[in-house]
Design a protein around this motif. Structure first.
Motif, short mmCIF file in Angstrom:
data_model
loop_
_atom_site.label_atom_id
_atom_site.label_comp_id
_atom_site.label_asym_id
_atom_site.label_seq_id
_atom_site.Cartn_x
_atom_site.Cartn_y
_atom_site.Cartn_z
N SER A 483 -33.79 38.04 25.57
CA SER A 483 -33.00 38.28 24.33
C SER A 483 -32.15 37.09 23.83
O SER A 483 -32.06 36.73 22.66
CB SER A 483 -31.97 39.59 24.46
N LYS A 484 -31.23 36.53 24.80
CA LYS A 484 -30.51 35.24 24.51
C LYS A 484 -31.42 34.13 23.71
O LYS A 484 -30.95 33.53 22.84
CB LYS A 484 -30.03 34.71 25.97
N SER A 485 -32.73 34.01 24.45
CA SER A 485 -33.66 32.84 23.96
C SER A 485 -33.95 33.03 22.61
O SER A 485 -33.88 32.26 21.67
CB SER A 485 -34.58 32.75 24.82
N ILE A 486 -34.34 34.28 22.31
CA ILE A 486 -34.89 34.65 20.98
C ILE A 486 -33.68 34.58 19.86
O ILE A 486 -33.99 34.20 18.80
CB ILE A 486 -35.69 36.14 21.00
N TYR A 487 -32.54 34.89 20.22
CA TYR A 487 -31.32 34.91 19.36
C TYR A 487 -31.03 33.34 19.07
O TYR A 487 -30.82 32.99 17.86
CB TYR A 487 -30.09 35.59 19.96
N LEU A 488 -31.11 32.66 19.98
CA LEU A 488 -30.74 31.17 19.83
C LEU A 488 -31.93 30.49 19.07
O LEU A 488 -31.57 29.91 18.07
CB LEU A 488 -30.70 30.37 21.31
N TYR A 489 -33.40 31.00 19.07
CA TYR A 489 -34.55 30.67 18.39
C TYR A 489 -34.01 30.92 16.80
O TYR A 489 -34.21 30.24 15.85
CB TYR A 489 -35.57 31.10 18.74
N PHE A 490 -33.66 32.29 16.52
CA PHE A 490 -33.41 32.74 15.36
C PHE A 490 -32.48 31.60 14.52
O PHE A 490 -32.32 31.53 13.50
CB PHE A 490 -32.94 34.22 15.25
N GLU A 491 -31.12 31.24 15.45
CA GLU A 491 -30.26 30.50 15.05
C GLU A 491 -30.73 28.93 14.52
O GLU A 491 -30.37 28.47 13.51
CB GLU A 491 -29.17 30.18 16.00
N LYS A 492 -31.69 28.53 15.44
CA LYS A 492 -32.49 27.45 14.94
C LYS A 492 -33.19 27.35 13.80
O LYS A 492 -33.18 26.25 13.12
CB LYS A 492 -33.29 26.94 16.28
N ILE A 493 -33.89 28.37 13.55
CA ILE A 493 -34.80 28.34 12.30
C ILE A 493 -34.01 28.72 10.90
O ILE A 493 -34.68 28.66 10.07
CB ILE A 493 -35.75 29.14 12.57
N ASP A 494 -32.64 28.87 10.97
CA ASP A 494 -31.87 29.17 9.97
C ASP A 494 -31.94 27.97 8.93
O ASP A 494 -31.99 27.12 9.44
CB ASP A 494 -30.52 29.58 10.17
N LYS A 495 -32.28 28.40 7.75
CA LYS A 495 -32.44 27.42 6.52
C LYS A 495 -33.72 26.50 6.63
O LYS A 495 -33.67 25.51 6.03
CB LYS A 495 -31.09 26.31 6.34
N LYS A 496 -34.64 27.03 7.43
CA LYS A 496 -35.98 26.29 7.55
C LYS A 496 -37.06 27.21 7.29
O LYS A 496 -37.78 27.18 6.40
CB LYS A 496 -36.20 25.66 9.12
N VAL A 497 -37.38 28.34 8.30
CA VAL A 497 -38.44 28.96 8.14
C VAL A 497 -38.28 30.12 7.11
O VAL A 497 -37.18 30.85 6.69
CB VAL A 497 -38.45 30.06 9.60
N GLY A 517 -31.33 38.81 10.20
CA GLY A 517 -30.69 38.93 8.89
C GLY A 517 -29.81 37.66 8.84
O GLY A 517 -29.40 37.38 7.68
N ASN A 518 -29.53 36.95 9.83
CA ASN A 518 -28.69 35.67 9.83
C ASN A 518 -29.62 34.43 9.19
O ASN A 518 -29.05 33.30 8.83
CB ASN A 518 -27.87 35.39 10.90
N ILE A 519 -30.87 34.56 9.18
CA ILE A 519 -31.73 33.49 8.85
C ILE A 519 -31.65 33.46 7.26
O ILE A 519 -32.43 34.36 6.61
CB ILE A 519 -33.12 33.73 9.28
N SER A 520 -31.10 32.59 6.87
CA SER A 520 -30.72 32.46 5.29
C SER A 520 -31.93 31.98 4.30
O SER A 520 -31.83 32.49 3.41
CB SER A 520 -29.41 31.63 5.02
N SER A 521 -32.93 31.48 5.03
CA SER A 521 -34.04 30.86 4.33
C SER A 521 -35.19 31.85 4.22
O SER A 521 -36.10 32.04 3.34
CB SER A 521 -34.55 29.72 4.70
N LEU A 522 -35.32 32.77 4.75
CA LEU A 522 -36.26 34.08 5.19
C LEU A 522 -36.68 34.63 3.83
O LEU A 522 -35.71 35.25 3.27
CB LEU A 522 -35.90 34.79 6.21
N GLN A 523 -37.95 34.65 3.52
CA GLN A 523 -38.19 35.19 2.30
C GLN A 523 -39.28 36.42 2.45
O GLN A 523 -39.26 37.58 1.81
CB GLN A 523 -38.97 34.32 1.37
N GLU A 524 -39.99 36.30 3.62
CA GLU A 524 -40.98 37.36 4.13
C GLU A 524 -40.86 37.59 5.63
O GLU A 524 -41.02 36.62 6.37
CB GLU A 524 -42.50 36.78 3.52
N LEU A 525 -40.72 38.96 5.93
CA LEU A 525 -40.53 39.31 7.25
C LEU A 525 -41.78 40.54 7.52
O LEU A 525 -42.10 41.05 6.77
CB LEU A 525 -39.35 39.80 7.71
#
Length: 592
Positions: A483-497, A517-525
């Motif tokens: 869980s920790k790794s996936i949350y860190l990954y979601f932080e990494k891809i903010d404003k990118k993916v 929900g914190n991935i601000s660039s996300l348009q499609e999930l």
């Protein structure tokens, strides 16, 4: 009938009437002339039909001759010529009942005195036909069916076509005779067109089908029944039209058929061999679009009924078309083990420098796939690479990574069915993503898809998150992430993916949605087969207060045990309230 001299006289009358301003007589004379023209035209057409019908009869083309005779009767139903011509043709065919009926129509339609020689001649011909009809013996009714079927099987295709019109009983018996239709030879004659209309009855009996330059109508009809699988017994297919084929899709075919394709289909541009790839209508090439002939798209995969191909057969075809190939989709995992590629000079020099898209299943010995991967190294054209491990998942992916790093314009990378438990494989993936991360703005890699790839480490995931150019990510069946790794990954891809797809990952639950929900660039999930995600969790995710940015436009959801169809209907309503389009789908996972 009006003659030409009388028509010339009326022309003079019309001119005189107009010169004297006598317009009423001018109209009268002109109308008479037009009627005379029509009468002469009709007479000439009638005579021409009569001559052609006679000539066709002499050539043995009786069906065409009969059509002309019938047209004569329609044109002038009171003339005995048409009836005599038709009756004579039916007599040649031995259809005495048709002869009797034809002369009966003549006697009813031709107004002649009782003792008129023409009328007496028609009656005489009808009486002869009646005597012949009374003498006939229908052997079809008297012989055992086994003998009848044997006789039918010996007849030529032209004779069988004629037999279909003798009587209803003959037609029914012939259509039910399997051996009569074991071989179909199709050209472009009327009888072939006639037989093609009976394919619903005879196609299952055909073992050999030979199509020699048929008309478009006949070819389309046979193609329809071939593609619908109604030629269930076919074992030999010969097409002379192969030389003009641009697109060819073959299912459940042997390696013998594959060997014939390069020789027969000289203008082929798209080949789909034992592969589930559909033919996209908009991709069918125009005849004049390419000046240089050669394959542009090649799809090869084994199906359970077909014989397996040899790697050399596939590589030889690829080598032959290396200058024109743009899309290559090859499954080497199901080729013969007995014969591996020979490292000839030709194979070593293989270069697919115009290839834009490659999907390759790695083979057991890893040789054939490696040859293909080497052929695209440093290519300026390739933008899409999919490598599939499948049953041979323990594969040294260093060759894949080295190839990808060498591609200056690669945009899409998909890895499916690989196991990365070895340190070497994990380090190779780290090297890959660190390389693209170091390129910064020059990196072209936009989409990455991992599916059924075991032992993807947190370091690999975070290294992928550092690549600023990646905007589309798909993670499927990745089980070894915390869980920790996936949350860190979601932080990494903010404003990118901008597009994220998560499939078959137990670690994704309602809390993970809040992190997404914190991935601000996300348009499609896209959420697929996630058993720990609930409808309440999705409602909370859709709420704007739990999404710090309002960029999400589309949410795709696959129903699970916790999210039924009724839940999705409500989620669609919640999505509308939050300006998000919620759609339901069923994901069909590719087998490999």
């Amino acid at each position: 009938m009006k003659d030409i001299d009388s028509i010339n006289n009326t022309f003079s009358k019309i001119d005189n009437a107009i010169n004297n301003n006598d317009y009423e007589h001018a109209v009268e004379f002109a109308s008479t002339t037009i009627d005379a023209f029509n009468e002469i035209k009709s007479s000439l057409f009638f005579t021409t039909l009569d001559h052609r019908s006679f000539a066709l009869g002499q050539l043995g083309k009786l069906d065409m001759a009969i059509n002309d005779a019938q047209e004569m009767i329609k044109l002038v139903p009171t003339s005995p010529k048409g009836y005599n011509r038709l009756g004579n043709l039916y007599s040649i065919q031995g259809k005495q009942q048709k002869v009797i009926e034809t002369y009966e129509h003549a006697l009813n339609n031709i107004i002649l005195p009782v003792n008129d020689p023409t009328r007496l001649q028609i009656q005489q011909q009808q009486n002869i036909a009646k005597k012949q009809n009374n003498k006939r013996v229908d052997f079809i009714s008297n012989l055992p069916s086994e003998i009848v079927f044997y006789i039918f099987a010996q007849l030529s295709q032209e004779t069988k076509s004629a037999c279909l019109h003798v009587s209803t009983k003959w037609r029914k018996c012939l259509l039910n005779c399997p051996n009569a239709w074991s071989t179909l030879r199709v050209k472009s004659e009327i009888r072939d067109n006639e037989i093609s209309r009976l394919l619903s009855h005879i196609a299952p009996y055909a073992k050999t089908l030979i199509l020699k330059s048929p008309t478009q109508e006949i070819w389309s009809r046979y193609l329809h029944y071939l593609t619908n699988g109604q030629f269930t017994s076919i074992s030999y297919l010969y097409l002379t039209v192969c030389q003009e084929l641009r697109v060819l899709k073959l299912d459940e075919c042997s390696d013998k058929v594959f060997a014939l394709i390069p020789e027969e289909c000289l203008k082929l541009e798209i080949l789909i061999f034992n592969h589930e790839q559909a033919i996209e209508e908009e991709k069918i090439p125009d005849k004049n679009i390419h000046k240089n002939y050669g394959l542009r798209e090649l799809y090869i995969r084994h199906t359970y009924r077909s014989e397996r191909l040899y790697p050399n057969d596939i590589l030889s075809l690829v080598d032959k078309h290396q200058q024109t190939l743009e899309i290559l989709n090859i499954d080497f995992s199901t080729v013969h083990d007995e014969q591996q590629p020979t490292t000839t000079t030709t194979i070593n020099s293989l270069r697919l420098q115009n290839l834009r898209q490659l999907m390759v299943w790695t083979d057991r010995e890893k040789t054939a796939a490696s040859i293909i991967l080497r052929s695209i190294a440093n290519s300026n054209s390739l933008i899409n690479l999919t490598a599939i491990g499948g049953t041979h998942a323990n594969y040294d992916i260093a060759s894949i990574v080295n190839t990808v790093i060498s591609l200056p314009f690669i945009k899409v990378l998909e890895l499916k069915g690989y196991i990365f438990y070895s340190t070497a494989n994990q380090e190779s993936l780290l090297q890959l993503f660190n390389n693209f991360s170091s390129r910064g703005a020059k990196s072209t890699l936009e989409r990455v898809h991992f599916e059924d790839c075991a032992h993807i480490t947190a370091d690999i995931l975070l290294a992928m998150g550092n690549v600023s150019s990646i905007v589309d990510v798909s993670l499927s069946s990745i089980d070894d992430i915390t869980s920790k790794s996936i949350y860190l990954y979601f932080e990494k891809i903010d404003k990118k993916v901008t597009k994220l797809r998560l499939d078959s990952m137990p670690i994704i639950d309602d809390d993970a949605l809040i992190a997404i929900g914190n991935i601000s660039s996300l348009q499609e999930l896209t959420l697929s087969n996630l058993d720990n995600v609930t409808s309440d969790g999705i409602i909370n995710y859709l709420s704007k207060e739990n999404r710090h940015a309002s960029t999400l436009k589309v949410l795709n959801i696959e129903p699970t045990e916790l999210i039924c169809d009724e839940d999705i209907k409500f989620l669609e309503y919640v999505g509308k309230l939050n300006n998000v389009r919620v759609e339901s789908f069923i994901y069909e996972k590719m087998e490999y």
